[in-house]
Design an enzyme around this catalytic site. Structure first.
Site, PDB file in Angstrom:
ATOM      1  N   LYS A  96       0.881  -1.177   0.000  1.00  0.00           N
ATOM      2  CA  LYS A  96       0.000   0.000   0.000  1.00  0.00           C
ATOM      3  C   LYS A  96       0.911   1.216   0.000  1.00  0.00           C
ATOM      4  O   LYS A  96       1.637   1.472   0.955  1.00  0.00           O
ATOM      5  CB  LYS A  96      -0.917   0.020   1.207  1.00  0.00           C
ATOM      6  CG  LYS A  96      -1.841   1.228   1.166  1.00  0.00           C
ATOM      7  CD  LYS A  96      -2.779   1.294   2.346  1.00  0.00           C
ATOM      8  CE  LYS A  96      -3.416   2.686   2.376  1.00  0.00           C
ATOM      9  NZ  LYS A  96      -4.022   2.999   3.658  1.00  0.00           N
ATOM     10  N   GLY A 157      -9.043   9.169   9.443  1.00  0.00           N
ATOM     11  CA  GLY A 157      -9.357   9.225  10.868  1.00  0.00           C
ATOM     12  C   GLY A 157     -10.530  10.125  11.210  1.00  0.00           C
ATOM     13  O   GLY A 157     -10.876  10.288  12.377  1.00  0.00           O
ATOM     14  N   ALA A 183     -10.000   5.349   4.131  1.00  0.00           N
ATOM     15  CA  ALA A 183      -9.957   6.550   4.986  1.00  0.00           C
ATOM     16  C   ALA A 183     -11.290   7.279   5.095  1.00  0.00           C
ATOM     17  O   ALA A 183     -11.963   7.529   4.108  1.00  0.00           O
ATOM     18  CB  ALA A 183      -8.896   7.535   4.509  1.00  0.00           C
ATOM     19  N   GLY A 184     -11.626   7.602   6.305  1.00  0.00           N
ATOM     20  CA  GLY A 184     -12.780   8.454   6.567  1.00  0.00           C
ATOM     21  C   GLY A 184     -14.078   7.723   6.850  1.00  0.00           C
ATOM     22  O   GLY A 184     -15.044   8.324   7.293  1.00  0.00           O
ATOM     23  N   ASN A 205     -10.080   1.390   9.554  1.00  0.00           N
ATOM     24  CA  ASN A 205      -9.177   1.211  10.694  1.00  0.00           C
ATOM     25  C   ASN A 205      -9.721   1.881  11.946  1.00  0.00           C
ATOM     26  O   ASN A 205     -10.265   1.231  12.831  1.00  0.00           O
ATOM     27  CB  ASN A 205      -7.770   1.733  10.358  1.00  0.00           C
ATOM     28  CG  ASN A 205      -6.744   1.353  11.417  1.00  0.00           C
ATOM     29  OD1 ASN A 205      -7.074   0.860  12.489  1.00  0.00           O
ATOM     30  ND2 ASN A 205      -5.499   1.558  11.145  1.00  0.00           N
ATOM     31  N   THR A 206      -9.626   3.223  12.004  1.00  0.00           N
ATOM     32  CA  THR A 206      -9.989   3.957  13.220  1.00  0.00           C
ATOM     33  C   THR A 206     -11.339   3.537  13.788  1.00  0.00           C
ATOM     34  O   THR A 206     -11.478   3.297  14.993  1.00  0.00           O
ATOM     35  CB  THR A 206     -10.037   5.470  12.921  1.00  0.00           C
ATOM     36  OG1 THR A 206      -8.809   5.840  12.327  1.00  0.00           O
ATOM     37  CG2 THR A 206     -10.248   6.274  14.192  1.00  0.00           C
TER      38      THR A 206
END
Lengths: 256, 369
Positions: A96, A157, A183-184, A205-206
């Site tokens: 990545k 995040g 992301a997001g 992830n987050t």
């Protein structure tokens, strides 16, 4: 229908990041509960000199592939260097590609990313670049030979969902390589939305790592991604703002 | 340069603003999606103090969102306690009659061996200010010497020139901490006498020089105890925003050096309580979701254990604040008294018991080619 990226077939369209968890053990449980087959690992967190790195130890399961990421590098040169280290130490040519010179919002650098992608493809890597939802950049990277593109849904995040939706849908429409929204994404409903739009996969992830119960959050994402994909394949009727006139305006054409 | 910005503000006016904030301002600031400098004044004001629990919850949430449930660990390596300055609040003050030493290469490697046995990958090099003894030539040698052992090297020494920072960065330096001590020009003069350090502007512009050198991380702070902490915090926040906007490739970090007992007789005129320090930590987080916040062993065990969840993102552990203390047991002068004397592994256990992952390594040499 399963997803194919480069030489690998994935039954799960959910990819997971492994940072931010309260312990590697909880991370491992969440990964297993999510049904994911591809997890990203920040190279900077791994001690490549050590045989038995604790983070990697918790990811040793059949069916789980490691996707090392270059998070933290700021230039193409550093990214290429990191990629070569990763290939040697982790025995994978998947990468990545993530280059952000801005440590505050971690915005990906389009110029360096394209430069690094061109180089890495030549070196035999399977490159999945993290990018802004920029359709022209996505096409240029496709031309450079990347295996997929990973546009951001919102700032990393931020949990804001698909703020870049309009541009992601252009990328999906035009892309000949898989599109992974990265992301997001802050809720399973956002993930489902991405899959409904036709995104090939999402990376979370987050939202899982920071949930009070990461294992349940991982399960929720698993279901949302399955539902979103199924809805896409089912060809749901699109929502429409305009009412259909009850008597068709062109009916006269078929009248005697 | 930052002095041009700083001079647009009047210390007393800012102080007055802060002390006249109301409950209404607090509620407004807490319920906004993003806060500006005016809100920061509110957050550090006495009016916000009754909202400490709410601020703590918000800070906890914002920190987890950005950084996750992790705490980064680092350890200081004191290289030299020689100092030409006469800062009354510091143990290294040149008038303190104590044994001065500077570690040579062999001694440093002994210390490194002890530090590595604890598990550290991030190290902070510290010296007093004595350029003729511990200057550029020494720093270059030390960084080259220890680079193979650590993933991330930070430094807290005298201010240097931009070209010197560029040189050290090439050798592997990642972070520089440079504290303004106080942003109040008059007080600054009072505390730093006629020494080299008395040049307020030169010290103030050190982060500018670091930004120009594209240092990866710049750590700033005001010393807690020299002046009104609320007003100094405003100027630190102003400095932070200035740096983030101007030197967008550098990460910023804030520390909380609360004055601790040391050799000498200085008693801080302006104290800050534990509860107020929590207000300060959470204020920075609520104001800036991305800034790193670091706490040292100047603080007590109890305090450190409890701020793990309140916005802190990195902490030192097992620190000794005098040269040669890890492996060599030298009895040289320490900079300040260590309050939390636990071993690194005890701190790691504490972090885990709070439901956080201790992170030893979050950088690597190839990230700064």
């Amino acid at each position: 229908m399963s997803l194919i990226i480069a030489d690998k077939t994935f039954n799960s369209r959910l990819f997971l990041g492994t940072g931010k968890f309260s312990s590697n053990k909880i991370m491992e449980e969440a990964v297993l509960a999510s049904g994911t087959e591809l997890v990203t690992v920040a190279l900077k967190r791994v001690d490549l000199k050590k045989e038995n790195d604790d983070l990697l130890k918790h990811l040793k399961h059949p069916g789980i592939n490691i996707l090392p990421n270059t998070s933290g590098v700021r230039t193409a040169e550093e990214a290429v260097f990191a990629a070569q280290l990763a290939r040697e130490a982790l025995e994978t040519n998947w990468l990545k590609l993530e280059i952000h010179p801005d440590p505050k919002y971690l915005m990906p650098d389009p110029f360096e990313t394209l430069k690094a992608a061109e180089k890495l493809v030549k070196l035999g890597f399977v490159v999945l670049p993290y990018i802004h939802a920029d359709p022209v950049l996505a096409k240029s990277l496709e031309d450079a030979g990347v295996a997929a593109v990973m546009p951001l849904g919102s700032p990393i995040g931020s949990n804001k969902g698909l703020k870049a939706k309009d541009f992601i849908s252009i990328i999906i429409e035009q892309s000949n390589v898989p599109v992974v929204v990265d992301a997001g994404i802050g809720a399973p409903s956002h993930a489902a939305e991405a899959l409904e739009m036709g995104a090939d996969a999402v990376l979370i992830n987050t939202s899982v790592a920071v949930a009070s119960d990461p294992v349940s959050a991982a399960k929720a994402y698993k279901m949302a991604v399955i539902a979103g994909r199924l809805a896409f394949e089912a060809g749901l009727a699109r929502e429409s703002d305009t009412a259909e006139p009850s008597s068709p305006l062109t009916k006269f054409l078929s009248e005697e | 340069m930052f002095l041009d910005v700083l001079e647009k503000y009047d210390w007393n006016k800012i102080k007055q603003d802060i002390y006249s904030k109301t409950e209404k301002d607090v509620l407004l600031a807490l319920n906004k999606p993003k806060r500006d400098l005016e809100d920061f004044k509110t957050l550090v004001s006495p009016a916000a103090f009754p909202y400490l629990e709410q601020m703590a919850k918000l800070s906890n949430k914002l920190t987890q969102k950005r950084f996750g449930k992790i705490i980064q660990l680092f350890i200081p390596l004191y290289l030299s306690n020689y100092c030409i300055n006469e800062c009354v609040y510091c143990g290294f003050n040149c008038h303190n009659d104590i044994e001065r030493i500077i570690l040579d290469e062999e001694q440093i490697l002994n210390e490194v061996e002890a530090i590595k046995s604890y598990g550290f990958e991030h190290i902070l090099l510290v010296t007093g200010e004595a350029p003729s003894i511990a200057g550029m030539e020494y720093f270059e040698r030390v960084i080259k010497l220890i680079k193979p052992y650590f993933a991330l090297i930070s430094m807290e020494v005298q201010p240097l020139e931009a070209a010197e920072y560029i040189k050290l960065k090439k050798l592997g330096l990642n972070t520089v901490y440079i504290y303004q001590e106080t942003y109040n020009k008059e007080s600054y003069k009072k505390f730093h006498g006629k020494t080299k350090k008395s040049d307020f502007a030169y010290r103030l512009h050190t982060p500018d020089r670091l930004g120009k050198a594209e240092m990866h991380r710049i750590g700033i702070a005001s010393l807690l105890g020299l002046e009104d902490w609320r007003t100094d915090a405003f100027f630190t926040a102003l400095h932070l925003k200035y740096l983030e906007k101007k030197y967008w490739k550098s990460k910023c970090s804030i520390s909380f050096p609360r004055l601790r007992p040391h050799k000498g007789s200085f008693k801080p005129e302006f104290s800050i309580s534990d509860a107020e320090l929590v207000q300060l930590i959470t204020s920075y987080r609520i104001f800036d979701e991305e800034v790193e916040l670091s706490i040292s062993v100047r603080e007590s065990r109890k305090f450190r254990d409890n701020v793990v969840k309140l916005g802190i993102t990195s902490m030192s552990a097992g620190s000794k604040t005098k040269p040669g203390a890890y492996a060599l047991n030298y009895n040289a002068l320490e900079q300040f008294e260590v309050f939390d004397e636990r071993t690194p592994s005890e701190v790691v256990d504490m972090i885990k018991s709070k439901g956080y992952e201790p992170v030893w390594k979050d950088w690597d040499y190839y990230m700064q080619l």
